[in-house]
Structures are given as C-alpha cells and as structure tokens.
Write a protein that holds these residues in place. Structure first.
Motif, PDB file in Angstrom:
ATOM      1  N   SER A 102      69.943  21.300  34.905  1.00  0.00           N
ATOM      2  CA  SER A 102      68.799  21.971  35.526  1.00  0.00           C
ATOM      3  C   SER A 102      67.470  21.273  35.270  1.00  0.00           C
ATOM      4  O   SER A 102      66.475  21.586  35.934  1.00  0.00           O
ATOM      5  N   ARG A 103      67.410  20.344  34.338  1.00  0.00           N
ATOM      6  CA  ARG A 103      66.143  19.660  34.081  1.00  0.00           C
ATOM      7  C   ARG A 103      65.709  18.781  35.244  1.00  0.00           C
ATOM      8  O   ARG A 103      64.529  18.451  35.369  1.00  0.00           O
ATOM      9  N   LEU A 104      66.659  18.397  36.086  1.00  0.00           N
ATOM     10  CA  LEU A 104      66.273  17.666  37.300  1.00  0.00           C
ATOM     11  C   LEU A 104      65.334  18.511  38.155  1.00  0.00           C
ATOM     12  O   LEU A 104      64.313  18.030  38.643  1.00  0.00           O
ATOM     13  N   MET A 105      65.684  19.785  38.334  1.00  0.00           N
ATOM     14  CA  MET A 105      64.854  20.666  39.139  1.00  0.00           C
ATOM     15  C   MET A 105      63.492  20.871  38.480  1.00  0.00           C
ATOM     16  O   MET A 105      62.450  20.885  39.159  1.00  0.00           O
ATOM     17  N   MET A 106      63.478  21.037  37.171  1.00  0.00           N
ATOM     18  CA  MET A 106      62.219  21.249  36.475  1.00  0.00           C
ATOM     19  C   MET A 106      61.305  20.036  36.618  1.00  0.00           C
ATOM     20  O   MET A 106      60.099  20.170  36.839  1.00  0.00           O
ATOM     21  N   GLY A 107      61.874  18.840  36.531  1.00  0.00           N
ATOM     22  CA  GLY A 107      61.066  17.637  36.681  1.00  0.00           C
ATOM     23  C   GLY A 107      60.465  17.519  38.068  1.00  0.00           C
ATOM     24  O   GLY A 107      59.272  17.218  38.224  1.00  0.00           O
ATOM     25  N   VAL A 108      61.285  17.780  39.092  1.00  0.00           N
ATOM     26  CA  VAL A 108      60.801  17.699  40.468  1.00  0.00           C
ATOM     27  C   VAL A 108      59.751  18.774  40.735  1.00  0.00           C
ATOM     28  O   VAL A 108      58.725  18.521  41.382  1.00  0.00           O
ATOM     29  N   ALA A 109      59.973  19.987  40.230  1.00  0.00           N
ATOM     30  CA  ALA A 109      59.064  21.097  40.508  1.00  0.00           C
ATOM     31  C   ALA A 109      57.718  20.920  39.818  1.00  0.00           C
ATOM     32  O   ALA A 109      56.671  21.266  40.384  1.00  0.00           O
ATOM     33  N   VAL A 272      72.777  21.785  41.251  1.00  0.00           N
ATOM     34  CA  VAL A 272      72.973  21.389  39.859  1.00  0.00           C
ATOM     35  C   VAL A 272      72.401  22.450  38.919  1.00  0.00           C
ATOM     36  O   VAL A 272      73.038  22.835  37.929  1.00  0.00           O
ATOM     37  N   ALA A 273      71.191  22.933  39.211  1.00  0.00           N
ATOM     38  CA  ALA A 273      70.583  23.962  38.359  1.00  0.00           C
ATOM     39  C   ALA A 273      71.407  25.239  38.373  1.00  0.00           C
ATOM     40  O   ALA A 273      71.608  25.873  37.325  1.00  0.00           O
ATOM     41  N   GLY A 274      71.897  25.622  39.542  1.00  0.00           N
ATOM     42  CA  GLY A 274      72.717  26.826  39.628  1.00  0.00           C
ATOM     43  C   GLY A 274      74.015  26.700  38.844  1.00  0.00           C
ATOM     44  O   GLY A 274      74.443  27.648  38.180  1.00  0.00           O
ATOM     45  N   LEU A 275      74.633  25.533  38.886  1.00  0.00           N
ATOM     46  CA  LEU A 275      75.867  25.316  38.126  1.00  0.00           C
ATOM     47  C   LEU A 275      75.611  25.396  36.627  1.00  0.00           C
ATOM     48  O   LEU A 275      76.472  25.851  35.863  1.00  0.00           O
ATOM     49  N   VAL A 287      72.922  38.702  28.933  1.00  0.00           N
ATOM     50  CA  VAL A 287      73.306  40.118  28.919  1.00  0.00           C
ATOM     51  C   VAL A 287      72.897  40.735  30.247  1.00  0.00           C
ATOM     52  O   VAL A 287      71.894  40.340  30.843  1.00  0.00           O
ATOM     53  N   MET A 288      73.661  41.700  30.703  1.00  0.00           N
ATOM     54  CA  MET A 288      73.405  42.296  32.009  1.00  0.00           C
ATOM     55  C   MET A 288      72.065  43.022  32.061  1.00  0.00           C
ATOM     56  O   MET A 288      71.437  43.112  33.122  1.00  0.00           O
ATOM     57  N   ALA A 289      71.587  43.502  30.905  1.00  0.00           N
ATOM     58  CA  ALA A 289      70.318  44.217  30.891  1.00  0.00           C
ATOM     59  C   ALA A 289      69.145  43.326  31.292  1.00  0.00           C
ATOM     60  O   ALA A 289      68.110  43.828  31.735  1.00  0.00           O
ATOM     61  N   GLU A 290      69.304  42.015  31.141  1.00  0.00           N
ATOM     62  CA  GLU A 290      68.253  41.064  31.509  1.00  0.00           C
ATOM     63  C   GLU A 290      68.683  40.249  32.728  1.00  0.00           C
ATOM     64  O   GLU A 290      68.448  39.047  32.812  1.00  0.00           O
ATOM     65  N   TRP A 291      69.301  40.911  33.693  1.00  0.00           N
ATOM     66  CA  TRP A 291      69.890  40.202  34.834  1.00  0.00           C
ATOM     67  C   TRP A 291      68.855  39.399  35.621  1.00  0.00           C
ATOM     68  O   TRP A 291      69.188  38.368  36.223  1.00  0.00           O
ATOM     69  N   GLY A 292      67.617  39.833  35.633  1.00  0.00           N
ATOM     70  CA  GLY A 292      66.600  39.115  36.401  1.00  0.00           C
ATOM     71  C   GLY A 292      66.331  37.717  35.893  1.00  0.00           C
ATOM     72  O   GLY A 292      65.804  36.876  36.626  1.00  0.00           O
ATOM     73  N   ALA A 293      66.702  37.439  34.634  1.00  0.00           N
ATOM     74  CA  ALA A 293      66.434  36.138  34.040  1.00  0.00           C
ATOM     75  C   ALA A 293      67.509  35.105  34.337  1.00  0.00           C
ATOM     76  O   ALA A 293      67.309  33.915  34.059  1.00  0.00           O
ATOM     77  N   TRP A 294      68.658  35.533  34.884  1.00  0.00           N
ATOM     78  CA  TRP A 294      69.729  34.566  35.087  1.00  0.00           C
ATOM     79  C   TRP A 294      70.565  34.792  36.353  1.00  0.00           C
ATOM     80  O   TRP A 294      71.063  33.836  36.944  1.00  0.00           O
ATOM     81  N   LEU A 295      70.719  36.043  36.801  1.00  0.00           N
ATOM     82  CA  LEU A 295      71.598  36.298  37.935  1.00  0.00           C
ATOM     83  C   LEU A 295      71.127  35.644  39.232  1.00  0.00           C
ATOM     84  O   LEU A 295      71.949  35.063  39.964  1.00  0.00           O
ATOM     85  N   PRO A 296      69.824  35.678  39.583  1.00  0.00           N
ATOM     86  CA  PRO A 296      69.414  35.004  40.830  1.00  0.00           C
ATOM     87  C   PRO A 296      69.746  33.516  40.840  1.00  0.00           C
ATOM     88  O   PRO A 296      70.113  32.958  41.884  1.00  0.00           O
ATOM     89  N   GLU A 297      69.661  32.853  39.667  1.00  0.00           N
ATOM     90  CA  GLU A 297      69.953  31.425  39.613  1.00  0.00           C
ATOM     91  C   GLU A 297      71.432  31.120  39.831  1.00  0.00           C
ATOM     92  O   GLU A 297      71.778  30.014  40.267  1.00  0.00           O
ATOM     93  N   CYS A 298      72.297  32.073  39.522  1.00  0.00           N
ATOM     94  CA  CYS A 298      73.730  31.844  39.704  1.00  0.00           C
ATOM     95  C   CYS A 298      74.112  31.728  41.177  1.00  0.00           C
ATOM     96  O   CYS A 298      75.205  31.243  41.503  1.00  0.00           O
TER      97      CYS A 298
END
Length: 336
Positions: A102-109, A272-275, A287-298
C-alpha cells in the motif's frame, strides 16, 4: 507487426530480469541495498509479503529473475507454443500485484501535496520526498515496471489470435460506474472524520487523529473522488474529444495514452493497497467495531479491476476509430 512489438517488449523484460537478477546475487553476497527485511522501514513487518526475508533471499530473486528472462525471450520467438504466455501472466501478476504494498498508493497520493506544500508554507510535519519514496518503495516501482514489460510482451504475442474481445463498450461502461461508486464509501468515512463524525469508528479512535491526521485522510478521499470524476471520461465525449473550454485544444482528439497511462497506474496501486488490507484482515489485525478504518479498503481490488476493465475497453474503442461515437469536429478551412 505484432511479432516486432512482442519482441521489443520481450527483450526489454529480459534485460530487466537479468539486471534485477544481478542485484539479487549482489544482495545475497552482502552488498547493501536489500529492500526488504531489517532494511525496510516497515513499522512491524506487516506491509510487505517479503518482510520476513533476509539478504540471503537474493539467491531466490536471482533464480526467479532467470526464469523471468527465459520466459520473456521465449515470447519473442515465433511459433504457436503458448506455454511462455501461460507462464508470463502469473509472473507478471506476482511482480505487479503481490510484491508491492500500500505504500505505493501513499507515495503517489502525497507527491502532489509535497510539490505544492512549499508554495503555501505547509510544513507537513517535516515530511519529504525521501519519506514518501524510500528505496524499498522505489524498488516496488522497479518490480512493477518489470511485470508490466512482461505483460505487454505476452499481450502483444496473443493479440493477433483474439477474434472477439471481452472488453466491449457496454462492459466498459458498467466498469466505469463500479469504479466511480466503490471508492465513495472510503471517501464518506474520511470526510466524516475530518468533520468530527465517528462514522464506522469509536469516539476514542476519532480523538487519536485530532492533530491533523484526519485532514490528511480527507485530502486522500478528495483525491480519490476527483479520480472518480476523471474515470467518467472513459465513457464520455470529453474523454475522447477535448471540450470547448480548453482553448487551443477544443475539438481535437484526446490522445488515448493521456487517459490510459494514469488510469492503468491507478488501477494497479489501488488493487495493491486493497490486497494489503485484505491480508491484514485475514491475519486478524482489525476489529468489526472499527470497520470504517479498514472495510472500505478491502473493496479496493474491485475498484482496481473495474478501472482496469474500463481502461482496456476505452483503449480498444479508441484504437478502432470506426467504433468511436465521438468523431472530432472538422476544423474550419480559412481562405484568404
């Protein structure tokens, strides 16, 4: 003609593989610059699939590079054997989608932000291009380049056999809608956090980013939303013919590569970032309680696949002038 193109990309991929194989041998023998393991500024070894390796892994890199070079050269030879093509695609997928993270996306962004920061006097916490693009991340770009060269050689080798393309304009249009819709869930969460709304996270989690972290997240979300707007151009008239407000260019055809190159690059980095996030999810890091931090990226691999499909459909339509519904307007002839 296809043989010539396949040969050009195949030889380029072979040269890349031999050069990278030499690097692998050098790292195995103790040369500095091994981009994974202890030398990688990966906080806890969770980003890269090769985080647990040591420089001795360079021997495996050399063997893999030799296999890649042989495959690439086999693609340059005329004949009906399809074994090199079947071998080239998984190697290319490994180089383009598995080895990077995922660092590729961070560098480009963050690159555009780093470019304009001095103009507005933004400190960005002292972040520099060296922070966005350390050698381990630049090495990922090198791997992606090798994979793309091999994929281009395989595609050129098989294109003359393709009588009917799966990438029709209709599928391209559906893919555009998917590519625009998927990132909006991520955008909604980051915009909400910047406004102080704990969408998909707890109040405690939200408080951890009050020092400006969520503003950076909102920037990334806006960056993604803007990319979604540009994605619409793959099916709109302004994606094929420059609009009226672009003085000096209006009425002229948009060069296909002007859209294909950035769209193709984005499709790779978001996949690549999603994978990476999917690997973390499978490993139980969230954890599912913090789904906003990871589920959209999946869901980003779906975004990447849809964008890639739309890009290929756009390119095929643009290379077939008779299939384009948007012919350029004839330019007036001036008479003296």
């Amino acid at each position: 003609m296809r043989t010539v193109i396949s040969g050009r990309y195949g030889h380029a991929a072979a040269l890349w593989a031999l050069g990278y194989g030499v690097l692998g041998v050098a790292w195995a023998l103790g040369a500095p610059g091994y981009p994974w393991g202890a030398a990688d500024p990966d906080p806890d070894g969770a980003l890269s699939v090769l985080a647990g390796t040591t420089p001795r892994f360079g021997w495996w890199i050399a063997a893999f590079s030799l296999l890649t070079a042989v495959t690439a050269l086999a693609l340059t030879r005329s004949g009906s054997h399809r074994a090199p093509v079947f071998l080239a695609w998984p190697i290319a997928a490994l180089l383009v989608l598995v080895i990077p993270d995922s660092r590729l996306m961070m560098g480009v962004a963050y690159t555009p932000l780093l470019l304009v920061a001095p103009v507005f006097g933004w400190g960005l916490g002292g972040a520099t291009f060296a922070d966005a693009w350390p050698w381990p991340v630049l090495n990922q770009l090198v791997c992606v380049l090798g994979g793309l060269l091999l994929a281009a050689a395989a595609l050129a080798r098989t294109r003359h056999r393709q009588r009917r393309s799966w990438f029709t304009p209709e599928r391209g249009r559906i893919a555009v809608y998917v590519a625009v819709a998927v990132p909006l869930v991520y955008c909604a969460t980051r915009w909400a956090w910047a406004l102080g709304i704990p969408l998909g996270v707890s109040e405690e989690f939200l408080a951890e980013g009050e020092d400006g972290l969520w503003l950076a997240g909102a920037y990334l979300a806006t960056f993604g939303a803007f990319g979604g707007v540009l994605t619409l151009g793959l099916t709109q008239r302004w994606g094929e013919v420059f609009p009226r407000w672009m003085f000096g260019l209006r009425g002229r055809r948009v060069p296909p590569l002007l859209a294909v190159i950035p769209a193709g690059a984005v499709s790779i980095i978001v996949t690549v970032a999603g994978l990476t996030y999917i690997r973390w999810t499978v490993a139980g890091r969230f954890v599912m309680a913090e789904w906003g931090a990871w589920l959209p990226e999946c869901f980003w691999p779906i975004w990447g696949a849809a964008l890639a499909t739309a890009t290929v459909a756009y390119h095929r339509r643009r290379t077939d002038d008779s299939a384009s519904p948007y012919p350029p307007k004839p330019r007036p002839v001036r008479t003296s």
